[in-house]
Motif scaffolding. Structure first.
Motif, PDB file in Angstrom:
ATOM      1  N   GLY A  43      -1.911  15.202  -9.858  1.00  0.00           N
ATOM      2  CA  GLY A  43      -3.205  15.428  -9.237  1.00  0.00           C
ATOM      3  C   GLY A  43      -3.095  15.811  -7.785  1.00  0.00           C
ATOM      4  O   GLY A  43      -2.010  15.853  -7.212  1.00  0.00           O
ATOM      5  N   ILE A  44      -4.242  16.101  -7.219  1.00  0.00           N
ATOM      6  CA  ILE A  44      -4.379  16.399  -5.802  1.00  0.00           C
ATOM      7  C   ILE A  44      -5.457  15.456  -5.282  1.00  0.00           C
ATOM      8  O   ILE A  44      -6.527  15.348  -5.876  1.00  0.00           O
ATOM      9  N   GLU A  45      -5.145  14.751  -4.207  1.00  0.00           N
ATOM     10  CA  GLU A  45      -6.046  13.724  -3.685  1.00  0.00           C
ATOM     11  C   GLU A  45      -6.225  13.901  -2.187  1.00  0.00           C
ATOM     12  O   GLU A  45      -5.414  14.525  -1.521  1.00  0.00           O
ATOM     13  N   GLN A  46      -7.279  13.266  -1.686  1.00  0.00           N
ATOM     14  CA  GLN A  46      -7.523  13.239  -0.255  1.00  0.00           C
ATOM     15  C   GLN A  46      -7.312  11.813   0.232  1.00  0.00           C
ATOM     16  O   GLN A  46      -7.816  10.860  -0.367  1.00  0.00           O
ATOM     17  N   THR A  47      -6.550  11.657   1.319  1.00  0.00           N
ATOM     18  CA  THR A  47      -6.257  10.338   1.860  1.00  0.00           C
ATOM     19  C   THR A  47      -7.440   9.815   2.667  1.00  0.00           C
ATOM     20  O   THR A  47      -8.414  10.528   2.911  1.00  0.00           O
ATOM     21  N   LYS A  48      -7.305   8.573   3.105  1.00  0.00           N
ATOM     22  CA  LYS A  48      -8.357   7.978   3.935  1.00  0.00           C
ATOM     23  C   LYS A  48      -8.507   8.703   5.270  1.00  0.00           C
ATOM     24  O   LYS A  48      -9.526   8.600   5.912  1.00  0.00           O
ATOM     25  N   GLU A  49      -7.465   9.452   5.669  1.00  0.00           N
ATOM     26  CA  GLU A  49      -7.525  10.254   6.897  1.00  0.00           C
ATOM     27  C   GLU A  49      -7.988  11.682   6.609  1.00  0.00           C
ATOM     28  O   GLU A  49      -7.866  12.562   7.447  1.00  0.00           O
ATOM     29  N   GLU A  50      -8.489  11.913   5.372  1.00  0.00           N
ATOM     30  CA  GLU A  50      -9.009  13.209   4.928  1.00  0.00           C
ATOM     31  C   GLU A  50      -7.946  14.300   4.941  1.00  0.00           C
ATOM     32  O   GLU A  50      -8.222  15.462   5.197  1.00  0.00           O
ATOM     33  N   LYS A  51      -6.696  13.900   4.648  1.00  0.00           N
ATOM     34  CA  LYS A  51      -5.599  14.852   4.487  1.00  0.00           C
ATOM     35  C   LYS A  51      -5.353  15.020   2.994  1.00  0.00           C
ATOM     36  O   LYS A  51      -5.465  14.068   2.220  1.00  0.00           O
ATOM     37  N   TRP A  52      -5.004  16.234   2.588  1.00  0.00           N
ATOM     38  CA  TRP A  52      -4.772  16.512   1.173  1.00  0.00           C
ATOM     39  C   TRP A  52      -3.319  16.284   0.817  1.00  0.00           C
ATOM     40  O   TRP A  52      -2.416  16.630   1.586  1.00  0.00           O
ATOM     41  N   VAL A  53      -3.087  15.666  -0.354  1.00  0.00           N
ATOM     42  CA  VAL A  53      -1.741  15.388  -0.847  1.00  0.00           C
ATOM     43  C   VAL A  53      -1.629  15.781  -2.313  1.00  0.00           C
ATOM     44  O   VAL A  53      -2.625  15.812  -3.035  1.00  0.00           O
ATOM     45  N   GLY A  90      11.833  19.947  -1.085  1.00  0.00           N
ATOM     46  CA  GLY A  90      12.602  19.277  -2.132  1.00  0.00           C
ATOM     47  C   GLY A  90      12.519  17.771  -2.138  1.00  0.00           C
ATOM     48  O   GLY A  90      12.983  17.132  -3.078  1.00  0.00           O
ATOM     49  N   SER A  91      11.954  17.169  -1.096  1.00  0.00           N
ATOM     50  CA  SER A  91      11.846  15.709  -1.067  1.00  0.00           C
ATOM     51  C   SER A  91      10.372  15.321  -0.975  1.00  0.00           C
ATOM     52  O   SER A  91       9.498  16.144  -0.748  1.00  0.00           O
ATOM     53  N   TRP A  92      10.105  14.047  -1.139  1.00  0.00           N
ATOM     54  CA  TRP A  92       8.746  13.533  -1.123  1.00  0.00           C
ATOM     55  C   TRP A  92       8.466  12.864   0.214  1.00  0.00           C
ATOM     56  O   TRP A  92       9.377  12.539   0.961  1.00  0.00           O
ATOM     57  N   ASP A  93       7.185  12.623   0.480  1.00  0.00           N
ATOM     58  CA  ASP A  93       6.769  11.919   1.695  1.00  0.00           C
ATOM     59  C   ASP A  93       6.527  10.435   1.436  1.00  0.00           C
ATOM     60  O   ASP A  93       6.542   9.630   2.366  1.00  0.00           O
ATOM     61  N   PHE A  94       6.285  10.076   0.176  1.00  0.00           N
ATOM     62  CA  PHE A  94       6.010   8.684  -0.200  1.00  0.00           C
ATOM     63  C   PHE A  94       6.303   8.538  -1.683  1.00  0.00           C
ATOM     64  O   PHE A  94       6.094   9.485  -2.444  1.00  0.00           O
ATOM     65  N   SER A  95       6.784   7.359  -2.102  1.00  0.00           N
ATOM     66  CA  SER A  95       7.000   7.160  -3.541  1.00  0.00           C
ATOM     67  C   SER A  95       6.946   5.687  -3.932  1.00  0.00           C
ATOM     68  O   SER A  95       7.246   4.809  -3.128  1.00  0.00           O
ATOM     69  N   ILE A  96       6.548   5.475  -5.177  1.00  0.00           N
ATOM     70  CA  ILE A  96       6.710   4.183  -5.845  1.00  0.00           C
ATOM     71  C   ILE A  96       7.731   4.423  -6.946  1.00  0.00           C
ATOM     72  O   ILE A  96       7.538   5.288  -7.808  1.00  0.00           O
ATOM     73  N   GLN A  97       8.820   3.680  -6.884  1.00  0.00           N
ATOM     74  CA  GLN A  97       9.897   3.818  -7.858  1.00  0.00           C
ATOM     75  C   GLN A  97       9.876   2.609  -8.783  1.00  0.00           C
ATOM     76  O   GLN A  97       9.817   1.473  -8.321  1.00  0.00           O
ATOM     77  N   ALA A  98       9.899   2.877 -10.091  1.00  0.00           N
ATOM     78  CA  ALA A  98       9.796   1.798 -11.066  1.00  0.00           C
ATOM     79  C   ALA A  98      10.694   2.096 -12.260  1.00  0.00           C
ATOM     80  O   ALA A  98      11.110   3.229 -12.483  1.00  0.00           O
ATOM     81  N   LYS A  99      10.979   1.045 -13.027  1.00  0.00           N
ATOM     82  CA  LYS A  99      11.762   1.219 -14.256  1.00  0.00           C
ATOM     83  C   LYS A  99      11.055   0.483 -15.385  1.00  0.00           C
ATOM     84  O   LYS A  99      10.269  -0.440 -15.160  1.00  0.00           O
ATOM     85  N   TYR A 100      11.346   0.914 -16.597  1.00  0.00           N
ATOM     86  CA  TYR A 100      10.789   0.252 -17.769  1.00  0.00           C
ATOM     87  C   TYR A 100      11.691  -0.921 -18.119  1.00  0.00           C
ATOM     88  O   TYR A 100      12.852  -0.730 -18.453  1.00  0.00           O
ATOM     89  N   GLU A 101      11.149  -2.149 -18.017  1.00  0.00           N
ATOM     90  CA  GLU A 101      11.914  -3.329 -18.420  1.00  0.00           C
ATOM     91  C   GLU A 101      12.027  -3.392 -19.930  1.00  0.00           C
ATOM     92  O   GLU A 101      13.050  -3.760 -20.474  1.00  0.00           O
ATOM     93  N   ILE A 142      -2.966   5.505  -3.376  1.00  0.00           N
ATOM     94  CA  ILE A 142      -3.024   6.653  -4.279  1.00  0.00           C
ATOM     95  C   ILE A 142      -1.929   6.534  -5.337  1.00  0.00           C
ATOM     96  O   ILE A 142      -2.186   6.678  -6.537  1.00  0.00           O
ATOM     97  N   CYS A 143      -0.706   6.248  -4.908  1.00  0.00           N
ATOM     98  CA  CYS A 143       0.410   6.123  -5.861  1.00  0.00           C
ATOM     99  C   CYS A 143       0.181   4.983  -6.840  1.00  0.00           C
ATOM    100  O   CYS A 143       0.471   5.118  -8.039  1.00  0.00           O
ATOM    101  N   MET A 144      -0.325   3.852  -6.352  1.00  0.00           N
ATOM    102  CA  MET A 144      -0.549   2.711  -7.237  1.00  0.00           C
ATOM    103  C   MET A 144      -1.593   3.035  -8.297  1.00  0.00           C
ATOM    104  O   MET A 144      -1.432   2.677  -9.471  1.00  0.00           O
ATOM    105  N   ASP A 145      -2.653   3.718  -7.918  1.00  0.00           N
ATOM    106  CA  ASP A 145      -3.665   4.108  -8.897  1.00  0.00           C
ATOM    107  C   ASP A 145      -3.057   5.001  -9.977  1.00  0.00           C
ATOM    108  O   ASP A 145      -3.341   4.837 -11.168  1.00  0.00           O
ATOM    109  N   TYR A 146      -2.205   5.932  -9.573  1.00  0.00           N
ATOM    110  CA  TYR A 146      -1.559   6.809 -10.550  1.00  0.00           C
ATOM    111  C   TYR A 146      -0.536   6.058 -11.394  1.00  0.00           C
ATOM    112  O   TYR A 146      -0.387   6.339 -12.586  1.00  0.00           O
ATOM    113  N   LEU A 147       0.178   5.087 -10.809  1.00  0.00           N
ATOM    114  CA  LEU A 147       1.121   4.289 -11.592  1.00  0.00           C
ATOM    115  C   LEU A 147       0.380   3.482 -12.656  1.00  0.00           C
ATOM    116  O   LEU A 147       0.815   3.411 -13.808  1.00  0.00           O
ATOM    117  N   LYS A 148      -0.750   2.898 -12.279  1.00  0.00           N
ATOM    118  CA  LYS A 148      -1.541   2.139 -13.247  1.00  0.00           C
ATOM    119  C   LYS A 148      -2.061   3.042 -14.362  1.00  0.00           C
ATOM    120  O   LYS A 148      -2.021   2.674 -15.541  1.00  0.00           O
TER     121      LYS A 148
END
Length: 173
Positions: free
Chosen positions: A47-57, A81-92, A113-119
């Motif tokens: 997706g494409i989202e807008q942050t609380k600072e009204e910046k697009w990501v 080639g790299s990201w600005d923020f990430s949540i890294q997880a594994k399947y237990e 934003i990442c947590m909402d997408y992870l959920k």
């Protein structure tokens, strides 16, 4: 919605400031278009989202069935080639995703934003729980972490004596 936001902004700002905001928005849209093409070559765009600072990501994911990474790239700089923020997880197991790390600059809204997408991803994968640990390295910003996880409906348990803890959430919409 964009016109509504610009209209609301127009009421509060002088014409020069409004012109600058419009130029910034146009630049972010141009950068977004270029970045989406590059990111989509290696990742699935969520997706494409807008942050609380009204910046697009741009929000993307890599998932190999053993681990997943939800990533954000801002639209103010070129994708390199790299990201600005990430949540890294594994399947237990089939019912649990375990958050291993959250990396990136804080207080920009990227984590939420990442947590909402992870959920949402957990629900799509029929995963019942998202879990994680609080480690000793987290205790210098523990209050902020507790606030973040509770805001996202996690149960947080903290063992202050041993500087450890756990988080768990059952994602649902």
């Amino acid at each position: 919605m964009l016109l509504t936001k610009l209209g609301a902004v127009a009421e509060k700002k002088d014409p020069d400031e409004l012109e600058q905001n419009l130029e910034d928005l146009e630049f972010q849209m141009f950068r977004m278009q270029a970045n989406v093409k590059e990111i989509a070559k290696k990742r699935q765009i969520l997706g494409i989202e807008q942050t609380k600072e009204e910046k697009w990501v741009i929000v993307s994911i890599v998932d190999d069935g053993h681990a997943c990474k939800i990533m954000i790239n801002d639209c103010e700089s070129a994708f390199r080639g790299s990201w600005d923020f990430s949540i890294q997880a594994k399947y237990e197991d089939q019912s649990t995703i375990f958050i291993g790390d959250i990396k990136g600059e804080e207080n920009k809204g990227y984590g939420s934003i990442c947590m909402d997408y992870l959920k949402e991803h957990a629900i799509d994968q029929n995963v019942q729980y998202i879990k994680g640990d609080l480690a000793e390295r987290d205790f210098d910003h523990l209050d902020r972490l507790i606030h973040f996880y509770e805001k996202h409906q996690f149960d947080v348990e903290v063992d202050h004596e041993n500087q450890s803890g756990s988080i768990v959430c059952q994602p649902h919409w």
